[in-house]
Structures are given as C-alpha cells and as structure tokens.
Design an enzyme around this catalytic site. Structure first.
Site, PDB file in Angstrom:
ATOM      1  N   ARG A   1       0.727  -1.310   0.127  1.00 46.95           N
ATOM      2  CA  ARG A   1      -0.188   0.070  -0.043  1.00 46.95           C
ATOM      3  C   ARG A   1       0.812   1.352   0.014  1.00 46.95           C
ATOM      4  NH1 ARG A   1      -2.352  -1.497   5.719  1.00 46.95           N
ATOM      5  NH2 ARG A   1      -0.615  -2.043   6.931  1.00 46.95           N
TER       6      ARG A   1
ATOM      7  N   GLN B   1      -5.121 -11.790   4.860  1.00 48.06           N
ATOM      8  CA  GLN B   1      -5.355 -12.299   3.448  1.00 48.06           C
ATOM      9  C   GLN B   1      -6.575 -12.473   2.973  1.00 48.06           C
ATOM     10  OE1 GLN B   1      -2.770 -15.909   2.946  1.00 48.06           O
ATOM     11  NE2 GLN B   1      -0.755 -14.903   4.031  1.00 48.06           N
TER      12      GLN B   1
ATOM     13  N   HIS C   1       2.032 -20.169   4.005  1.00 47.30           N
ATOM     14  CA  HIS C   1       1.341 -21.070   5.387  1.00 47.30           C
ATOM     15  C   HIS C   1       0.215 -21.513   4.928  1.00 47.30           C
ATOM     16  CE1 HIS C   1      -0.250 -21.570   9.126  1.00 47.30           C
ATOM     17  NE2 HIS C   1       0.871 -21.066   9.841  1.00 47.30           N
TER      18      HIS C   1
END
Ligand SMILES: NC(=O)c1ccc[n+]([C@@H]2O[C@H](COP(=O)([O-])OP(=O)(O)OC[C@H]3O[C@@H](n4cnc5c(N)ncnc54)[C@H](OP(=O)(O)O)[C@@H]3O)[C@@H](O)[C@H]2O)c1
Length: 162
Positions: free
Chosen positions: A47, A85, A107
């Site tokens: 961002r 996420q 992950h």
C-alpha cells in the site's frame, strides 16, 4: 514425504514470468530480494501509504499497489499477514488474477480453513519456509538456503463456493 534439493528444480521455468510478491515484511522482503537476485522479474505489491512502499524503492525493486501488481502476474505470492489475507484476496487479488496464474502461500492456514478459495483455473502452491525471513535472506546470501514445506496442485484443492 519427498525431499527436493536445488538440483531437483529448474529456475528456468520462471524465466520471463512476472512474479508479484504481495507484502514486504518478514517473508515478502526476503523472498522478493532473493528472486530479484536470482534474475527473476519481481514486482512488490503493497500500500502506498504504508511503511513498506519506500523500503521497496530503497531496495531497488519495482513497487505497485496490490491490484496493479496482480494484473498480468504469472505467480502471485500472498506474503501478507494471515489475518488480512482473506479480505485482500477478495477485494484486490481475485478480481485481477489471470487465468492460468499460480497463487502461492507461505502458510497453509488460508487454504486449509477455506478462508481463501481460489478458482479452478489457477494453480495453488504452498512454500512454507521453516525459518524467519531474515534468516532465509542471510542463508541465501551465503549461498545456501533453509528448508521449507512444499505442496502444490494444478487446480484448487477445494471446491469453489458459488
Ligand atoms: N514471519 C516469518 O518469518 C514467517 C515464516 C514462515 C511463514 N510465514 C508466513 O508468511 C506470510 C507472511 O507473514 P509475514 O510474517 O512475512 O508478514 P508481515 O511481516 O507481518 O507482513 C508485513 C507486510 O504486510 C503488509 N500489510 C499488513 N497489513 C496490510 C493490509 N491490511 N493491507 C496491505 N498490506 C498490509 C505490510 O505493509 P505496510 O508496510 O504498508 O504496513 C508489510 O509489507 C504469512 O502467511 C505467514 O504465516 C511467515
């Protein structure tokens, strides 16, 4: 379990492919820099008003806002905190993910618990390093590496929700 070493893999498969690394924290920075040093085409998605944006530029890598980094990417690496996420995937990744791309995680959480359900037309990869990002980077710079759990499928491992 099958153990893969460097000699078992072909980096050439990624030659000419666009890699979007989303997030520039512990994993994002380490992996993006190692890809870049390996000659791969990396854009970091983060961002504009965040801390990472300038750090990416200072490190000499390409930076873009997340939707722009995802557009046209062949590999999209979800290296953001697990808890953010799902929303980022829904709002910024999914609408821009091209058919045939690979979506990569460090992950298994989001996929295992179906917080992210990729479409059938993308590959899904997990490459979960058993080390913090700084250690990965250090080992890479020393010409070595760290172990990682890997899993991959050519289609989504779960049935997409309607
Ligand atoms: N930590 C490890 O070494 C480690 C080891 C193995 C696996 N993993 C896995 O790797 C993945 C990434 O973990 P991590 O520890 O590397 O994450 P992290 O360091 O916490 O990620 C920080 C990055 O995420 C960005 N970010 C945070 N919230 C955001 C939001 N709401 N919108 C946009 N960007 C946001 C930050 O941007 P700003 O700078 O703008 O805030 C920063 O670039 C996770 O799936 C984790 O389980 C981590």
């Amino acid at each position: 379990m099958k153990i893969y070493h460097d000699a078992d893999v072909d980096l050439g498969i990624l030659s000419g492919k666009k890699i979007a690394v989303l997030g520039y924290g512990a994993q994002g920075r380490a992996q993006a820099l190692c890809f870049h040093d390996s000659g791969l085409d990396v854009t970091v998605g983060t961002r504009k008003n965040g801390k990472s944006w300038n750090r990416v530029k200072e490190d000499g890598l390409k930076v873009a806002e997340i939707p722009d980094a995802v557009k046209g990417a062949d590999v999209v690496m979800m290296l953001l905190p697990d808890e953010v996420q799902p929303d980022i995937y829904k709002e910024m990744v999914k609408p821009n993910l091209k058919a045939g791309a690979a979506l990569e995680f460090a992950h298994g959480f989001a996929i295992t618990y179906e917080l992210i359900v990729p479409p059938d037309n993308v590959d899904v990869i997990m490459m979960a390093p058993k080390a913090p990002g700084d250690m990965e980077r250090l080992m890479f710079l020393e010409g070595f590496g760290v172990p990682a759990w890997c899993a991959f499928t050519r289609t989504s491992p779960v049935t997409p929700r309607k």
